[in-house]
Design a protein around this motif. Structure first.
Motif, PDB file in Angstrom:
ATOM      1  N   ASN A 122     -19.358  -1.290  -6.280  1.00 17.79           N
ATOM      2  CA  ASN A 122     -19.198  -0.229  -7.274  1.00 17.79           C
ATOM      3  C   ASN A 122     -17.788  -0.227  -7.852  1.00 17.79           C
ATOM      4  O   ASN A 122     -17.585   0.129  -9.011  1.00 17.79           O
ATOM      5  N   THR A 123     -16.820  -0.584  -7.026  1.00 16.84           N
ATOM      6  CA  THR A 123     -15.430  -0.606  -7.492  1.00 16.84           C
ATOM      7  C   THR A 123     -15.092  -1.920  -8.194  1.00 16.84           C
ATOM      8  O   THR A 123     -14.086  -2.015  -8.898  1.00 16.84           O
ATOM      9  N   VAL A 157     -11.543  -0.012   2.807  1.00 18.07           N
ATOM     10  CA  VAL A 157     -10.142  -0.185   2.407  1.00 18.07           C
ATOM     11  C   VAL A 157     -10.054  -1.097   1.182  1.00 18.07           C
ATOM     12  O   VAL A 157      -9.298  -0.828   0.238  1.00 18.07           O
ATOM     13  N   ALA A 158     -10.840  -2.175   1.195  1.00 14.66           N
ATOM     14  CA  ALA A 158     -10.859  -3.095   0.057  1.00 14.66           C
ATOM     15  C   ALA A 158     -11.341  -2.385  -1.207  1.00 14.66           C
ATOM     16  O   ALA A 158     -10.848  -2.652  -2.310  1.00 14.66           O
ATOM     17  N   SER A 159     -12.285  -1.464  -1.042  1.00 18.97           N
ATOM     18  CA  SER A 159     -12.802  -0.701  -2.183  1.00 18.97           C
ATOM     19  C   SER A 159     -11.709   0.152  -2.813  1.00 18.97           C
ATOM     20  O   SER A 159     -11.596   0.236  -4.048  1.00 18.97           O
ATOM     21  N   ILE A 160     -10.901   0.784  -1.970  1.00 12.88           N
ATOM     22  CA  ILE A 160      -9.810   1.639  -2.472  1.00 12.88           C
ATOM     23  C   ILE A 160      -8.806   0.819  -3.272  1.00 12.88           C
ATOM     24  O   ILE A 160      -8.429   1.192  -4.388  1.00 12.88           O
ATOM     25  N   PHE A 161      -8.387  -0.323  -2.719  1.00 13.74           N
ATOM     26  CA  PHE A 161      -7.401  -1.159  -3.411  1.00 13.74           C
ATOM     27  C   PHE A 161      -7.982  -1.783  -4.681  1.00 13.74           C
ATOM     28  O   PHE A 161      -7.288  -1.886  -5.702  1.00 13.74           O
ATOM     29  N   THR A 162      -9.247  -2.200  -4.615  1.00 10.30           N
ATOM     30  CA  THR A 162      -9.885  -2.783  -5.808  1.00 10.30           C
ATOM     31  C   THR A 162     -10.018  -1.760  -6.909  1.00 10.30           C
ATOM     32  O   THR A 162      -9.720  -2.034  -8.082  1.00 10.30           O
ATOM     33  N   PHE A 163     -10.462  -0.554  -6.545  1.00  8.49           N
ATOM     34  CA  PHE A 163     -10.623   0.512  -7.540  1.00  8.49           C
ATOM     35  C   PHE A 163      -9.282   0.873  -8.173  1.00  8.49           C
ATOM     36  O   PHE A 163      -9.176   1.032  -9.397  1.00  8.49           O
ATOM     37  N   LYS A 164      -8.246   0.970  -7.359  1.00 11.44           N
ATOM     38  CA  LYS A 164      -6.914   1.301  -7.867  1.00 11.44           C
ATOM     39  C   LYS A 164      -6.417   0.228  -8.828  1.00 11.44           C
ATOM     40  O   LYS A 164      -5.892   0.537  -9.909  1.00 11.44           O
TER      41      LYS A 164
END
Length: 258
Positions: free
Chosen positions: A174-175, A245-252
Motif C-alpha cells: 500500500n505504501t 518498519v519498511a512501510s513507514i520509511f517507504t511511505f515517508k
C-alpha cells in the motif's frame, strides 16, 4: 493521543464500510464450510439423486485435527484472498485521491499514520478469525469429537500470526504503489511465491511463515507446542515488524518525494 485518534478513525471507518459485519461472516462461512459439507456429504448425495447402481463411496473417518486443517486450508486460500482484497486500498486509495496529504498536513507523523491503519486492520482480522474458528471449533466438537478449548485458543493465536504477516505484506505494498488492484496482485504474488519457495527449499526453510499451518496440525495431534512452531512464530512476528518498519520509511520517502 494522536495515534489513538487515528486508530479510532480507522475503526469507525471500517464500521461505516460494514467490514465489521461482512468480514467475520465470510470467515465464519469459510471456516465451517468443509467440516459441515464433509459430515453431511452422504445426505447431500442422496438429496441430489444418489450414486449410480453399484457405485460405492467410502468416506474417511475425520479426526478433530483433520477438521481443523480443513478450516485452516479454506482460510489460507479464500480467506487470505478476502483479507487482501479488503485491505488493498487502505493507504493506496488515500494516496491516489490525495486524502493522505490532507491528513499529514495537520501534522500527523508518518509512523502514527501507518501503524494506526495496521493496528485497526489487525483488530478487525483477529476478531473475525476468532469468531470464524470458534464456529469451526463448535461444529467440530458436535460432529467429529472433542477438541479442547485450549487447543482452539492455541490454534487461534498461532494462526493469527500468519494473518498478521499477510496484513503486513498488504500494508507494505500500500505504501509502495497507489493502485489498489496492483497492491492486491503484488501481495498475492508474494504469498504464492513464498509458498512455492518454501515447498522447494523446505529442508532449508523449516521456519518459513508458510509452515505455520503444518506445525499447528502437529501441535493439535501431539497436544503440545513444538520448538519448530515457536521458532516459526518468532520468525513470522519478526518479518511482520520488519515489513511494518519498511512501510513507514517507504511511505515517508514517497510522500516527501511528492
Amino acid at each position: 493521543m494522536q495515534w489513538m485518534t487515528l486508530f479510532n478513525k480507522e475503526m469507525m471507518e471500517n464500521w461505516r464500510n460494514k467490514k465489521w459485519i461482512w468480514v467475520p461472516l465470510v470467515l465464519i462461512l469459510l471456516a465451517i464450510l468443509d467440516p459441515i459439507s464433509n459430515y453431511y456429504l452422504p445426505q447431500i448425495i442422496e438429496a441430489v439423486g444418489g450414486l449410480p447402481d453399484g457405485a460405492i463411496i467410502n468416506l474417511p473417518e475425520f479426526a478433530p485435527a483433520d477438521v481443523v486443517m480443513m478450516s485452516l486450508s479454506q482460510l489460507s486460500s479464500l480467506g487470505v484472498l478476502v483479507i487482501v482484497l479488503m485491505a488493498m486500498g487502505t493507504i493506496a486509495s488515500e494516496r491516489k485521491s490525495g486524502v493522505s496529504e490532507l491528513i499529514l498536513v495537520k501534522p500527523v507523523s508518518y509512523r502514527n499514520y501507518i501503524t494506526a491503519k495496521w493496528a485497526a486492520l489487525l483488530a478487525l482480522v483477529w476478531a473475525a478469525l476468532f469468531v470464524g474458528l470458534l464456529a469451526s471449533w463448535y461444529y467440530t466438537n458436535i460432529l467429529y469429537g472433542d477438541l479442547s478449548f485450549k487447543s482452539f485458543l492455541l490454534i487461534f493465536i498461532f494462526y493469527g500470526l500468519w494473518l498478521t504477516f499477510v496484513i503486513s505484506i498488504v500494508i507494505f505494498y500500500n505504501t509502495l504503489v497507489k493502485t489498489p488492484g496492483l497492491v492486491a496482485f503484488l501481495s498475492i504474488l508474494t504469498i504464492m511465491g513464498m509458498s512455492i519457495v518454501t515447498q522447494i527449499f523446505g529442508h532449508i526453510l523449516e521456519w518459513s511463515p508458510n509452515n505455520l499451518s503444518s506445525y499447528i496440525y502437529e501441535m493439535v495431534i501431539a497436544g503440545e507446542v513444538s520448538s519448530d512452531l515457536v521458532a516459526t512464530s518468532a520468525i513470522t512476528i519478526a518479518f511482520s515488524l520488519i515489513l511494518l518498519v519498511a512501510s513507514i520509511f517507504t511511505f515517508k520517502a514517497k510522500e516527501l518525494a511528492g
